[in-house]
Structure formats: structure tokens, C-alpha cells
Design an enzyme around this catalytic site. Sequence first.
Site: not given
Lengths: 698, 698
Positions: A410, A144, A146, A433, A342, A318, A431
Site C-alpha cells: 500500500g 532537437y 525530429q 530514441e 523479487r 517493514r 518509446t
Amino acid sequence: MHSPHDASKQNAIDMAAARAKTSINVSAVRDFLYNGAAQWQNRERVSKILASDPLFNKSQRPFLTRKELYIRGQALTNRLDELAETHKWTPEDIQLAFSVVSDEGLPVTLHNIAFEPVFHLQASPELLSQYGDLIAKRGILGCYLQTELGHGTNVGRLETTATYIPETREFEIHSPTLTSTKWWIGALGKTSTHGVVQAKLILPGGKDVGPHLFFVQLRDTETHQPLPGRVLGDIGPKAMAGLAAIDNGFARFTHVRIPKSHMLSKFAGVTDEGKYVTPPHAKLSYGGMLYIRSGMVTSAGWLGAKAATVAIRYATVRRQGTLDPASGLESQVITYPSLHARLLPILARAYVFIGLGRALSRSFDALARDLSSGNTSQLADMHVMTSGLKTLVTTSSIQDVETARRSMGGHGYSAFAGLGKLYADTVPSATYEGENYVLDQQVLRASLKTFTLIFGNPAASPADKAKLAAGLPGTSKYLRLLLDPSLRPPTASFTPVDDVVSISTTVISLLEWRAAGLVKEAAQTHKDGTPDATATQRVAKAVTEAFVSARVGEMIGELPVKLGRGTREAGVVGKVYVLYLLTTLESALVDLLSFRLYVTPKAEAESTADPVRGLRLAIGQLCKELLPEAIGLTDAFGYSDWDLDSSLGVYDGRVYEALWARAQDEPLNQTEVTEAYEASIKPMMLRGRRTAGASAKL
Amino acid sequence: MHSPHDASKQNAIDMAAARAKTSINVSAVRDFLYNGAAQWQNRERVSKILASDPLFNKSQRPFLTRKELYIRGQALTNRLDELAETHKWTPEDIQLAFSVVSDEGLPVTLHNIAFEPVFHLQASPELLSQYGDLIAKRGILGCYLQTELGHGTNVGRLETTATYIPETREFEIHSPTLTSTKWWIGALGKTSTHGVVQAKLILPGGKDVGPHLFFVQLRDTETHQPLPGRVLGDIGPKAMAGLAAIDNGFARFTHVRIPKSHMLSKFAGVTDEGKYVTPPHAKLSYGGMLYIRSGMVTSAGWLGAKAATVAIRYATVRRQGTLDPASGLESQVITYPSLHARLLPILARAYVFIGLGRALSRSFDALARDLSSGNTSQLADMHVMTSGLKTLVTTSSIQDVETARRSMGGHGYSAFAGLGKLYADTVPSATYEGENYVLDQQVLRASLKTFTLIFGNPAASPADKAKLAAGLPGTSKYLRLLLDPSLRPPTASFTPVDDVVSISTTVISLLEWRAAGLVKEAAQTHKDGTPDATATQRVAKAVTEAFVSARVGEMIGELPVKLGRGTREAGVVGKVYVLYLLTTLESALVDLLSFRLYVTPKAEAESTADPVRGLRLAIGQLCKELLPEAIGLTDAFGYSDWDLDSSLGVYDGRVYEALWARAQDEPLNQTEVTEAYEASIKPMMLRGRRTAGASAKL
């Protein structure tokens, strides 16, 4: 001397113990995530066939050049096609197979998700009957075309021309400038035989009626050589070695003629004489873009799921830092709040986006039915919704993959950890679509339009406004809060954290108040011509998060049906959803605080200088409650070691052995002494020894 | 038909126009950034020699495998060494040359910044006299072996042992477990002949006295083969193809004997009989780590400078979107607030970090003088400062590189844009030299300690507290605000934005109030045992930003001396510094608002629902004022096209021609028809055409 404790042996013990601690029925949650046991079993069946095929082995991937990865990618595509024939896969199975190997980034993906849908949606019935089957069976391969070297998201300014020649009933496709070169086109560089080209249609007399789509053959279907008038090639490697197997390409056209019938003319056309036929429903052509964007929500969910699985498994085995009194060993790093606070929100976003994507696909199917009957009433709202969601989910999933990778310290920077590749492959989604900042503008514009519709007429009666508000589309429901001046935001109270329904109601309301406050302010500053630089992003985020949180509220309401009333599973997934809501609220604090929409319960306000402490403590407590379920909740995503391709995310937890084993394959290790030694290292050291002089005894 | 407008020709016009608009004397600002014209000229001289050497050409780099990049890296190192001899470079010139090629990520960097400094700082005078010259001249090549497969930042739990054998006066270096394998060691994999090994020292009788350093030969200095008892190799590729030329390696030691004299024993030793000699100044050994961390501030500045240069140049020539009435062309994207409000703060951080790094190096030199005379009084504060700064500058420069890359839209994802590689190479800095989250804990701990020292004794008189406060180290000065209960934060007013001194005073004070408020609250919640999960990060950031902003205030005060009183240059750089302060304040809003430390001027508060609007408008206005200087301010960094290696950051602005030219080198483009065609693409298409059946006319 006693044998020292070997942490690598502890890995498996820790993982088994964590798995044993999970209180939920993992397969029940897995079936929920896959929307039913049958779906999961299908994935399992297809996935096992692929995983056991040697060609799909991923172990040598990090050592290949881009060219080798491209060639390998085509071999995988061909093999997948063969397997489909051998195992008599249905079209759904084939789609599943492609989604299972999505981490390979195959060029054929662009045929499947861009070329074919656009062709199907916009080709005339005649063109469809001629090429539809060939395209569906991949008898020809397409792309496509574009974006151009000089223009991306701003489609209206593309430079490629398609000039109609009435004498021969042809279009002439032409690239008038260097910057009109088609650029970034996935699968164009070396793969595609055909393409759909966006070009501005020039009518006889020179009238430019804007961009339209044309079906253009690019390469000879026998020799694969570019046809005359086409200069084709690959645009080179991507940042961070991302999407290496895809031949994003360029194309320049020099007066290439195609038959008139090759215009994709379902919604717009040209008469033989060269008169423009106005499309009856111009907006119908947006359908394809909406389809791709709605699929991005689901993809973002499963991507976050991979990142969460890998990082949570590694954090479980860990051990580092302070001693755990129970075992006498260092603590599992997942027990540190700085780590699990997190990771668990990443898990929560994955759960939310997977559910949200499913709801969105249903909405899209409904829209498609509407559109096919000419009903465009939902199109504008769906457009705003998918624009906002596309920005929201890509921005957060990109960040989540990277947060997960960095949480692994690390070792997270090893290619064998697997998440670096996911980041590099995903980051362009901010970025493509639709550039996220541009989409934010569209959300802002639509929000202001709706606001003005209701509040723009000072003479309108409250009843009139209420009537308008009653018809508010899904993305603007928050505006109802501004209709009754006596309404106030709820008190920001989040205890007890167990009360999922009450907390979610509070959070959703606060996020709606934030959207209402920001849009009202933006309407004023836009009228004054003094918006600040970040207003667009903040408004778009607020509007989209208000919409999403309301959907999450609905998803919480559906849990008793989907996972059983009062079950452990419904309870735990409900908390996962609430964690999403609370962390979304935390990220909205600047807006809420600055607009004075955040009022803490009196007792809390008196006991601490920090009024948002209650929210943060609630998040912390929720994380702690979910911690024993973390491995079960990630196992429920159903990813195999082959899927994850991560030494740090292995199911059995033996991460150190996995890292060691993979390092042995490194090409630099295939000779004991590097060839750089004689060529460079030795001459330099000899020079150094000479100048260091006599004192330099070795 | 008239020739269409070609945006690629406009590129050079736009860049020249932007350059002409700059009102500052670029070379004056450049000399300021380089700390004098002589420094700049030195860089220019060395840099030109390297840039003109064909070996240092960067154009084929994106197409090489890791192994090829490693071999190339060693050839560059050898060539640099030859050039040093040919041109009689001083040690400063050589250091400059290495910094100029820092984007190559050469293994020898680890010799220069890790192995050699540690050896120099901690080797005994005897060992130094034997090996010092050899190391300085790179007659042997070394690495610093600290982290292991099982342990990173937590040095205290490393497993490698160094057992003293009194009978032979030797140490036996040994890796007792898989997880004790040294891992991630830069330049160990294939390069180094020697290394400094962190190992826990075991005395006769089995007493473990913790980690110490040992000088160990790894490879034969003639054949380069690993010596007996050493298993050495490369750990494999890094995430996102980062630091590809560096052979991060592993090492396992099996009962390797080294002479007693090879312990780095300047600060700790063992008698011949095996008695531990307590170091007189144990903390002196931290010097090396502080040195590396203080260098990271400067590096972060110059890294941000590269990102800002590339992105601002591209945004200057890229035209997209709304029409610019003046030219009739689309607008230059840098004119959009959503873009320049992202890019100019990156420029500002680069200016600040470059200046800050210079100040820090001076402090470090003073510290080194103190330490060499046994004075450790400044060590603790310097430790806190560098810990906080390391986290702050790495976190923000990593993010800035990525923000700059994404600001360039689609083309930013091309490897030829250059910023993807910078990101991949920089992102591990969040983890190495102290994991950022762990360093935050150290900042928190030190901050609480100082707080308790002053406020921990309820019986202390105000005079006592004031005395303690007078002696506050640089990183804790903000605590003085808590001594006088009548003090209040200043009103958050930022107009007129031209009043650089007044605005900076206000911002610095607000940031100090924020640090004071957060530390006070943290002291309470830590006493109660109820800190929330993100408190550590927020406190560390607040404390460090208060410190940095105060330094920026000093830097603003020095501008009249450095750039001339009342000059255009001093004015513009002053505004750049203020932009740093204002955007830092914006990122601190949640803290300031929730602690009610943010009070807006009355008139503003009454005119808008949003009290932080004044700050955001000031940022916007400052950006607009700096916009015409943006190209000049980036030119002042002095980077050549060779330095930047970016098609989008070319000095003359001709970005589209640069992208086109580089794509032609892509290996996939060297044959018109890919070899994947016969192997995979054709068989698949033929199968598809067969199944599509008779309707499939081509």
C-alpha cells in the site's frame, strides 16, 4: 498498563542491525561502482553543494502544478549555472551536477544530450566556430526537432521540408500539413531559442533527397518572442504526470528562410547552385544516436539502483505477517522469499547495467575514434548492439521500478514513496530514441543477415564457414555453436551455487544456445514467409541476452583485479552477477525447453517431476546467501536521502515518521474544513437528511 | 505545386472504412455485453444526462491541482445527487450513474462500496434502523477505517484498540502508537462525517479478542470540524498522480468514547457486563469482502474494454512504416502482427472478464442467500475463487492498460491519450482488497488442503478417492485428472482454428493438467520443506486459470442461446473467447513444457524444431481473422468520446486534430513568453554569452 510496542521505534533498530550484518566493505564496493574513489568523491562534493541549497529542496515538489514545476526547473538550472561559476566547476563537474539532479527532469537536459551533441557532430567547421562556444556555455538554448505529429521512429517519412532557393542561397523550412507539425520536442515549448530541425531536403526542380538537419533560430534572443513564421507551444501534460518540468513542444514553420550555411553540412551538403553533395560516410551521422543509446544503459543501471535501495530498505524495516521466533515480533518482510526473490534480482540488474554501461562507453569512445578517421567497420555491429541493449535495459528497468514499487504494498502507492515518479519519468524510454519494437526488428534483421552470410550457401565448405565464423562480430559469436554438429548444450546444473565461474559458464553457454536455436528457426520461418507474431521480440531478446551474458562473464573475470583476489567483496559481487545470469536464464525457459536445449542432470531429473526445479532452488539459495548483504550492497550505490526523495527509503529506516511528517504538508490539510464542505458536501447531506425523513436522528 | 497528402484528413477515411468492414451486428453484440438491450438503454439514458452537464466536462481535468480535483469531485457528487432528484432516478439508475463516472474517482465511492455495505451487513437491527436510511440517502457520509500506518493486509495485527468500559457501557477507541494511525482510508481525509473502525476489542481485565468493527462519528454534522479526540487529515498525493480526487486520509483517536450500541454487533457482541458473545457464524462477516472482490472482475473487464477501444482505434488510423500497396500510403499500424498480437488479446480478456463477472455476481447472490440462512458450505470455495480471481484480473488488467498505452508509441505518453490516468488509478488494485501475493498464498493453502484431503491417505481405496473427488468444489475440479493413472493430456493441436469447440476443449484440458501437475508437485515440496520462491504464484495462477478456462468453456457453450445459433456474432465472439484461451495457454508454456504435459502432433513435431510453433501460428491466424472485426467489437462496448476522454480514441478517428486542439488549452501556452524567462532563462543565457566571449555573435 505497559506502553505498547511501537513499530516506528523498531524501524531504526532494524535498519542498524541490518547494516551491522553486512560483511562487505561498503566503501570498497562503492568505489568499484563509481569506477574509482576519485569519481565518488567528485560526486559527493558536487552533490553536497546542491543538496544544501534551499532551491534544490524537493519536499514541496509533489504539490506543484506543471507550470510551477516548469518555472522551478528553470530556476534550478539557472542556480546550477551560478553554482558552477561560484565553485569554478570543471565541465566534468557540471556534467556530474546535471546527472545528480537528473530526477528533476530539466529542459536543459535536451540542450545537453540532444541538441549540443548533434550540432557538434554534424555542423560545418564554420558554423561550429560561430556557435560552438555559445552553445557550450548555454548562451543560447537549443532543442532537437525530429518527431512530428504524424511520424515518429520512421524518420524517412517526416513531412517538414527544407527547400533550397539558389537565388538567395537560402533554405525555406516549411510545415506543409497539420501532421508535419514538430511534436514532442523536449525544451521546445517555452525554453529554446534555437533548434536543429530534421526536414527533407528538396533541391531545385523538386527532387527530394530525404531528411537532413538544419540549424534554425526559433525565438528572439532578447524578447524570447517566437520569430515570424514560427508557431510554438507546449504539447500539454504527460501521462501519469511524468516529466512535468519539461516543456515538450510543438512547432509549425511557414516558409521560414535560413542561410545556406545553417545546414548541418559536415556529412552532406548542397552546392550554391543546388547540387547535392553526396556524403562520403553517410553512416557517420548515426554516431549521435549511438552515443545517446549507450548512455541509456548506464542510466538504467543507476535507476534500478535507486529502486532497489528504496524497496530493500523498506522491506528491511517493514514487519508483517508471521512471528519471528527470535524477536517475538512479526517478520521483516524482506525475509519472505516471495519478496526478496523479487528485489534481489533488481539489485543484480543494477550492478550489471552499471558495469555494462561503462564497458559500452569505452566501446563507443573507440568507435568515435574510428569514425573520425573514416573507419566504419565496427559501426554496424555497434548499431545492432546498442539497439538490442536499449530495448533490453529500458524494458527491464521500467519493469524493475514498478516491481520495486509494488513490493512495498500500500505505502508504495504514496507519492512520498518516490518510485511512482521514477516510473512515470522513465516509462517513455521504451518509446523514445527508437521504439523498442522497431529496434527489435533491426536486431532480427541484422541477425538473419549474419546467419545467411555463414549458412546461406549450402555449397560452402566447413572450412569456409569456420573462416566466416572466426570473423563474427561480438553480437553474433553464438553462431559458432551451429558450425560443429557434434556440439551439445551443457547440462543445466547449478550446484554448488558457490562455484561462480562454473555456473556462469553454464548459463552463458545455455543463453548462447538459445540465441543460436532461435535465429536458426527464424531464418527458416522467414524463408517460408511464416514467422509468428512474437518471433521478432524473442529473437532480439535472445541475441541481446547472449551478448550481455558473455560480457557479464568477462566482468566476473575482472573482479579479482578490481576488488581483490579472494576478497569478500569480489565474492559477493560475483554472486550478484550470477544471480543476474540465473534469473535471465529463468526468463528464457520457454525457449530453452521448447527447443529441447535444457537438459537436467540425471539425478535431479529422477527426483522431481519438474526439471527446472534445480534452477529455481539455486536462485532461492543465492538470494538467501545475499540477503545479509542486501543493505550493504544498496548503501554502496551512495545515494543520500536527498537523492532518493523517498519516505520509505530513508537511510535510518524511520519510514513511518517520515510518511507522517510529509503528509502534514499536503495542501488539503492547511484548513481543517475543506472549502468543498459549504459548496457541495453540506448541500448534499442536507438533501439526504431531508429525504431520509423523521427517522434520521443524528 | 500539388497539395501534400495530409494524414490528419486520412484519419476519418480510415476509421469509416474499418467500421464498414465489420461483419457483425454491433448493437446485437453490445446488448449481449450489457446483458440485454434494456440495460444498455438505461446506461445510455443516464450517461447522456451526465455527459451533457457542463460540470462533467473533462477537458480541464489534466490541468487541475489535487486540491482542485478534490473540490471538483465533491461538486460532481452533489450535482449527480441533484440530477438523481430532478430525473427521479431509481437506486439502480444512481448506481449506474456512479459507474458511468467511475473514472472521476469520487470519494463518495468509498461510502457506496465500502462503508455502506459493511454497515448493512454487520450493524445490529437497532443501529440499522437508526442510521440505515441516513446512510442510504447520504445524509451522513462514511468511510471504512481498516489499514494503519504499520499494518495492511494482516488485519489480525492492527493496533487500534476498542476497550469496553462496563461502568458507562461505552467503548473507548484509542490509537496507542504512531503506527496505529489509521492510514490510506478513502474519503476520510476531508469528507466523511462517520466511519466504521476496525479495532481490537479489549474486554474488562484486558483480554484482547481480536479485531471488531465500531461505528464512530468523526466530524460535527453541522460545522464539519473533527470531534474532540480525533486528529484527521489527508495522507498526501498518490504515485503517478493516481486517484487524485480521493482524500485518502489518516485518523488518530485519543480515548474516544462511543456508546455500546455502536459496535457493529450482528455477528459478535459484548454483554453489558463485558462478556464476549461468541458469533454463531464468524465467517459470515467475510461476505462484504467477497462482494467487493467479485465486483472487481466486472470492473477489470470494462477497464480493459476502455484500453482496447482507445488503442485499437488509434492503431487503425495511425499509418507508419512500410507502404501498403493497395493505397500507396504507409500501412495502418494495426496490420502489423507485433501490434495486433498485443491488442486483440486485451480485447479478448475484456470480453471474458465482463462475462465472468456476470457469472460471479450470480454466484455471489446465491451465496448471500445461503449465508442469510446460515448455510456456509460454499463460503470456503467462494473465498478461494474470489482470491484467485482478484489477483488474476487486477494483475492482467493493470498490465493490459499499460500494454495498450505503450502500443500507441510516443503519443501514448500524452496525458490526452487517456490511458496513463487509467493506469495510475488502477494500479493500486494489485494491493487493495487483499495484496495479490498474500491472496496467492491463500489459494495455494486451500489447494494443498483439498489435495491432501483426497490423496493424503495412502491407504484410501480408489473408490474412496473417487467419492471424494465427486464432491470437489468448482475451484478443484482439475484434481480428478490425478485419480486415473491411465489418463494423459490431450495432444496440443490447434488446427483448424475455426473449430472453436474442439480447440477450447483441448486448451481447457491442458490448463487443468497444468494445475494438477503443479499442485501435486507443490504438495511434495511443501512436505519436504523445499518450495521455491515463485511456486506460490505459479500454483495460484495455474489453479485460477484452470477454473476460469472451464468457465470460458461454458460461456462458449451458451453463445448459441445468447447470440443465436450459427450467427456471425456467435461465431466471432466465440473466436474472441478462443483467443483468450490460446493466449492463456501460451503464457502457461513454461509449466506445461517443464512438466512434459505439452505433446505436439507428430507431423508438426517433425516439421519444426520448435514444438510450440503450432500454438503461436494458431494465435496469429486467429488474430488475422478477428482483425476486420476489431473496430466493431470495440464499438460494441458502447463507450462515447466523453466516456473515453482520449484524443487517440475518438470515435471518428480524427486523432491528430484532437491532440492539436487539446494542447492549445495547456496553461503554459496562455502566455507567449514564460515568466521563467526574465527570472531564470535570460540571466543564464546572458552569463553564458558573457563567458563565451567575443566570438559569440548572435
